[in-house]
Write an enzyme that holds these catalytic residues in place. Sequence first.
Site, mmCIF file in Angstrom:
data_model
loop_
_atom_site.group_PDB
_atom_site.id
_atom_site.type_symbol
_atom_site.label_atom_id
_atom_site.label_comp_id
_atom_site.label_asym_id
_atom_site.label_seq_id
_atom_site.Cartn_x
_atom_site.Cartn_y
_atom_site.Cartn_z
ATOM 1 N N TYR A 6 -13.060 84.066 -12.266
ATOM 2 C CA TYR A 6 -13.587 85.297 -12.510
ATOM 3 C C TYR A 6 -14.837 85.322 -13.576
ATOM 4 C CZ TYR A 6 -11.130 85.776 -17.062
ATOM 5 O OH TYR A 6 -10.530 85.766 -18.284
ATOM 6 N N HIS A 62 1.235 77.479 0.186
ATOM 7 C CA HIS A 62 0.575 77.160 -0.863
ATOM 8 C C HIS A 62 -0.725 76.285 -0.685
ATOM 9 C CE1 HIS A 62 4.284 78.120 -2.817
ATOM 10 N NE2 HIS A 62 4.055 77.814 -4.097
ATOM 11 N N LYS A 122 -12.498 79.305 -15.702
ATOM 12 C CA LYS A 122 -12.301 80.549 -15.795
ATOM 13 C C LYS A 122 -11.429 81.280 -14.732
ATOM 14 C CE LYS A 122 -14.133 84.489 -18.249
ATOM 15 N NZ LYS A 122 -13.199 84.722 -19.158
ATOM 16 N N GLU A 177 -8.338 77.965 -29.044
ATOM 17 C CA GLU A 177 -9.070 79.255 -29.114
ATOM 18 C C GLU A 177 -8.322 80.083 -29.220
ATOM 19 O OE1 GLU A 177 -11.099 79.722 -25.313
ATOM 20 O OE2 GLU A 177 -9.378 78.601 -24.212
ATOM 21 N N LEU A 220 -12.231 77.423 -23.127
ATOM 22 C CA LEU A 220 -13.286 78.005 -22.182
ATOM 23 C C LEU A 220 -14.668 77.725 -23.116
ATOM 24 C CD1 LEU A 220 -13.864 79.659 -19.522
ATOM 25 C CD2 LEU A 220 -14.224 81.565 -21.154
#
Length: 281
Positions: free
Chosen positions: A31, A100, A145, A177, A201
């Site tokens: 995303y 899966h 992400k 982070e 990220l």
Amino acid sequence: MNKILFNDSIIEREKLVDIEDRGYQFGDGVYEVIGVYDGHFFMLEEHIDRLERSAKEIKLSLPSKRSELIEQLKRLVDVNQLKEGVVYLQVSRGVAERWHHFPSNNTSPTLVAYTKLEQTMKREEDNGGTAILTEDIRWLRCDIKTLNLLPNVLAKQKAVEQHAVEAILHRGNVITEASASNVFIVRNGEVITHPANHLVLNGITRRKVLEICKEFRIKVSEETYTINDLLNADEVFITATKLDVVPIVKVDQHLIGTGAPGNIAKKIVYAYRDSIQERID
Ligand code: PDD
């Protein structure tokens, strides 16, 4: 705000989730959250670059051509008349019987994007916000992400319960982070942030802030630092889309520096605001 992008069409928002969508069942997708200021995207190309990279890393092929996706996202902002907010965009590996392993090649990915009203955190930008510390329990590919955000959700909830803006994450002694933002410290005039490797990220806002530091000739180090370094820093600030740049003045019970936003953080807050004005895509 009632129109959404669903694959390649802009349609009315309705209940669309299929119980066998792999995003819904496995978090099998990627995303982006893209900032919209005064009706324009900020750093759209960089967000699409990162989406492409995330998709490649999980072996997912995006359903739309880049140029078409960009056009559709702009149209989405226009039809919903979004002025201040974000576009949330996600692509999952599509709808298939629940196994899966990846579904067969004829399963097409599901792309959904919608607009959301969101203001910048002007009050915290100006006065500073507080944060808590919590262990980073995420996987080892935080550079992607992905839709799997449960550790981030739990960390943010812990922050909210303590009336803090953010949960700053540490792996052992090292600060990585925060639950939904990058973290920077300032020590003796030098800005330090975790390197953009598999543990964080590589934020689009983070990259812009590093550029700003270079422009202002502020010394920058992309290197690891510890909990102690954070608590004893002269300044701390966090960065993310639409949150922009927020000085952190207290972490758990420890005041950072003087307990007010520091000069370097303030300079970066203002410069970041200016860069949004100058560079609206
Ligand atoms: N999150 N680190 C994490 C874990 C994040 O989730 C985010 C952003 C960032 C900052 O990235 P950027 O500057 O590109 O927004 C760093 C978004 C806003 C979210 O999940 O809502």
